[in-house]
Design a protein around this motif. Structure first.
Motif, short mmCIF file in Angstrom:
data_model
loop_
_atom_site.label_atom_id
_atom_site.label_comp_id
_atom_site.label_asym_id
_atom_site.label_seq_id
_atom_site.Cartn_x
_atom_site.Cartn_y
_atom_site.Cartn_z
N UNK A 6 74.97 -66.47 71.58
CA UNK A 6 75.69 -65.70 70.57
C UNK A 6 77.09 -65.28 71.03
N UNK A 7 77.38 -65.39 72.32
CA UNK A 7 78.67 -64.93 72.83
C UNK A 7 79.80 -65.94 72.60
N UNK A 8 79.45 -67.18 72.34
CA UNK A 8 80.48 -68.21 72.20
C UNK A 8 81.05 -68.66 73.53
N UNK A 9 80.24 -68.63 74.57
CA UNK A 9 80.69 -69.08 75.88
C UNK A 9 80.87 -70.59 75.91
N UNK A 10 81.65 -71.05 76.89
CA UNK A 10 81.89 -72.48 77.05
C UNK A 10 80.57 -73.23 77.19
N UNK A 11 80.51 -74.44 76.69
CA UNK A 11 79.26 -75.20 76.69
C UNK A 11 78.71 -75.43 78.09
N UNK A 12 79.61 -75.64 79.06
CA UNK A 12 79.14 -75.86 80.43
C UNK A 12 78.50 -74.61 81.01
N UNK A 13 78.95 -73.43 80.58
CA UNK A 13 78.34 -72.18 81.04
C UNK A 13 76.95 -72.03 80.43
N UNK A 14 76.82 -72.29 79.13
CA UNK A 14 75.51 -72.21 78.49
C UNK A 14 74.53 -73.20 79.10
N UNK A 15 75.04 -74.34 79.51
CA UNK A 15 74.19 -75.33 80.15
C UNK A 15 73.67 -74.81 81.49
N UNK A 58 80.69 -64.44 83.82
CA UNK A 58 80.56 -65.39 82.70
C UNK A 58 81.82 -65.42 81.83
N UNK A 59 82.34 -64.28 81.34
CA UNK A 59 83.57 -64.36 80.54
C UNK A 59 84.78 -64.79 81.36
N UNK A 60 84.79 -64.49 82.66
CA UNK A 60 85.91 -64.91 83.50
C UNK A 60 85.92 -66.43 83.68
N UNK A 61 84.76 -67.00 83.92
CA UNK A 61 84.69 -68.47 84.02
C UNK A 61 85.06 -69.10 82.69
N UNK A 62 84.64 -68.47 81.59
CA UNK A 62 85.01 -68.97 80.26
C UNK A 62 86.54 -69.00 80.11
N UNK A 63 87.22 -67.97 80.58
CA UNK A 63 88.68 -67.94 80.50
C UNK A 63 89.29 -69.06 81.34
N UNK A 149 99.62 -65.16 91.53
CA UNK A 149 99.14 -65.97 90.41
C UNK A 149 97.76 -65.54 89.92
N UNK A 150 97.29 -64.36 90.35
CA UNK A 150 95.96 -63.89 89.94
C UNK A 150 95.98 -63.54 88.44
N UNK A 151 95.06 -64.14 87.70
CA UNK A 151 94.94 -63.87 86.26
C UNK A 151 93.87 -62.83 85.97
N UNK A 152 92.82 -62.79 86.81
CA UNK A 152 91.70 -61.86 86.62
C UNK A 152 91.43 -61.19 87.96
N UNK A 153 91.40 -59.85 87.95
CA UNK A 153 91.11 -59.10 89.16
C UNK A 153 89.86 -58.24 88.91
#
Length: 459
Positions: A6-15, A58-63, A149-153
């Motif tokens: 239901x979160x709309x995560x990337x397909x590879x993450x759901x896999x 999970x949302x960080x990998x999605x980004x 170059x850090x996008x997520x901390x």
């Protein structure tokens, strides 16, 4: 949200989640993932074992998958700071598991292991870097890592960071990060000092909380026994032998105390390992793997080393010594009753520890059930087996490595210290170092007047 789909995560993450048989998110994941996927900063208040690692990874990998590009050399796109080596390794492994069907690179850097390999791993850049503050700054000082170059901390276990004295390191890291980034801040407790630290990193954050501050796990039954300090070891032996223990974590306040408990247990024929800051990284990893695999069911730990011990099936937590900080008690017993399971926490309380337990009861608003001493306890104390002897010091183990290098430089080419070199081969029998010094200044020509100032030989 009733499913990760239901979160709309990337397909590879759901896999990857399906491969791990993860279907239903935990409360912290349900609250944290949607705002994080929108790019919001987040302040999360959650105990260990609530699933917060997946909540931020999970949302960080999605980004990172949604906006793909190669990391810059000596740089990283996502930086996670953790207080201990074990927690850093655990987070990195989770990121690898969730990104197993992607090409994202994950590296871990912490102290206790050679830095050169870490420098080589970072030379081409990595997508996700999980680090402890000390080694992170070492790499930055050696110009092996840059953070622009850090996008997520992500700052995990912020309260423990404060307890370990990392506040100045964190402030320095904050100055090195780019101003435009997403920030995630997690802590099990949120006193004023931690809230002030959060303000330095977060920008208009969403706050999520899955439990009141300093609350104990719901399914942990807490027991307390009042006992003299010198009698605790006998009580521990009794509890271990009479309880149905699958795996137990035994907590002490000091490193030497942990080693002493292990020696007593081994003296009674009970196998146990210790894990604390004086152990090498290889020893800590081996002990944790043996505990996780079930090879050994007792692990004796200090509070700092226990951060990051995420092992399923811990049925008991035994507080051999009571922590003097109430929040540490919460962290300790949170190692059991994870993922919906039940657990037991037993505390041994010496007379001088009564103020600590009163502080814990006031902060957690709970009271442990009294557990009396067993019948015939005095006999158990008298018959306590002797501990095994500690390993003998070989001379170099445990010494300051800088001092060792200095000692090595003082040694002659043969490798033997000057004070330990025995008599010279040409020295007369029985002549020691003093005799060698006298012999060294005798003139080779024994004739009178061989050189200026020579002493006439008599006889």
């Amino acid at each position: 949200m009733t499913s990760f789909n239901d979160f709309g995560l990337h397909a590879d993450i759901n896999r990857a989640l399906a491969a791990k048989d993860y279907t239903q998110p935990t409360p912290i994941q349900t609250q944290a993932i949607p705002p994080l996927m929108k790019g919001r900063d987040l302040c999360g208040i959650a105990q260990t074992g609530t699933g917060k690692t997946a909540g931020f990874s999970l949302p960080s990998i999605h980004h990172l998958l949604t906006y793909p590009h190669r990391p810059t050399p000596r740089g990283c796109r996502m930086l996670v700071l953790a207080p201990t080596r074990e927690l850093a390794a655990q987070i990195a492994q989770s990121c690898r598991d969730y990104g197993r069907f992607t090409k994202l690179s994950v590296s871990t850097v912490f102290g206790g292991v050679p830095i050169n390999k870490q420098i080589r791993d970072l030379s081409q850049g990595v997508d996700i870097l999980v680090a402890t503050p000390g080694r992170l700054l070492d790499l930055i000082d050696q110009r092996a890592l840059r953070l622009d170059d850090v996008e997520i901390f992500v700052l995990d276990e912020a309260d423990q960071m404060m307890d370990m004295g990392f506040i100045h390191s964190l402030r320095r890291v904050a100055k090195l990060l780019p101003s435009r980034r997403q920030n995630l801040f997690f802590s099990a407790t949120m006193p004023k000092e931690i809230a002030g630290l959060a303000d330095q990193f977060l920008n208009d954050p969403v706050t999520v909380s899955v439990a009141p501050q300093a609350t104990t796990a719901e399914k942990v039954r807490q027991f307390a026994t009042f006992v003299e300090q010198k009698e605790k070891q006998a009580l521990l032996h009794h509890v271990i032998k009479t309880s149905d223990i699958d795996r137990a974590l035994i907590f002490t306040r000091t490193k030497h105390g942990a080693d002493r408990v292990v020696r007593h247990l081994k003296g009674a024929g009970i196998e146990a390992f210790a894990i604390h800051g004086n152990k090498s990284q290889a020893q800590r990893t081996a002990a944790l793997q043996a505990f996780r695999s079930g090879q050994v069911r007792l692990l004796v730990a200090t509070d700092i080393a226990a951060r990051g011990i995420d092992v399923s099936g811990v049925s008991h937590v035994i507080n051999f010594e009571i922590p003097n900080v109430p929040e540490q008690y919460v962290h300790r017993i949170g190692r059991t009753a994870r993922a919906g399971a039940e657990g037991i926490a037993i505390s041994f309380i010496a007379p001088d520890e009564r103020p600590y337990i009163r502080d814990i009861e006031r902060v957690t608003r709970t009271r442990a059930e009294p557990m009396p001493l067993p019948e015939g306890f005095n006999e158990l104390v008298r018959n306590l087996p002797k501990p095994v002897q500690p390993p003998r010091d070989t001379g170099s183990r445990g010494r300051d490595p800088n001092r060792q290098r200095q000692d090595a430089r003082r040694q002659p080419s043969g490798g033997q210290p000057r004070g330990d070199r025995g008599p010279r081969r040409d020295a007369p029998a029985g002549e020691g170092a003093e005799g060698q010094r006298k012999r060294r200044f005798r003139p080779r020509n024994k004739s009178v007047g061989a050189h200026k100032g020579a002493v006439k030989r008599v006889g």
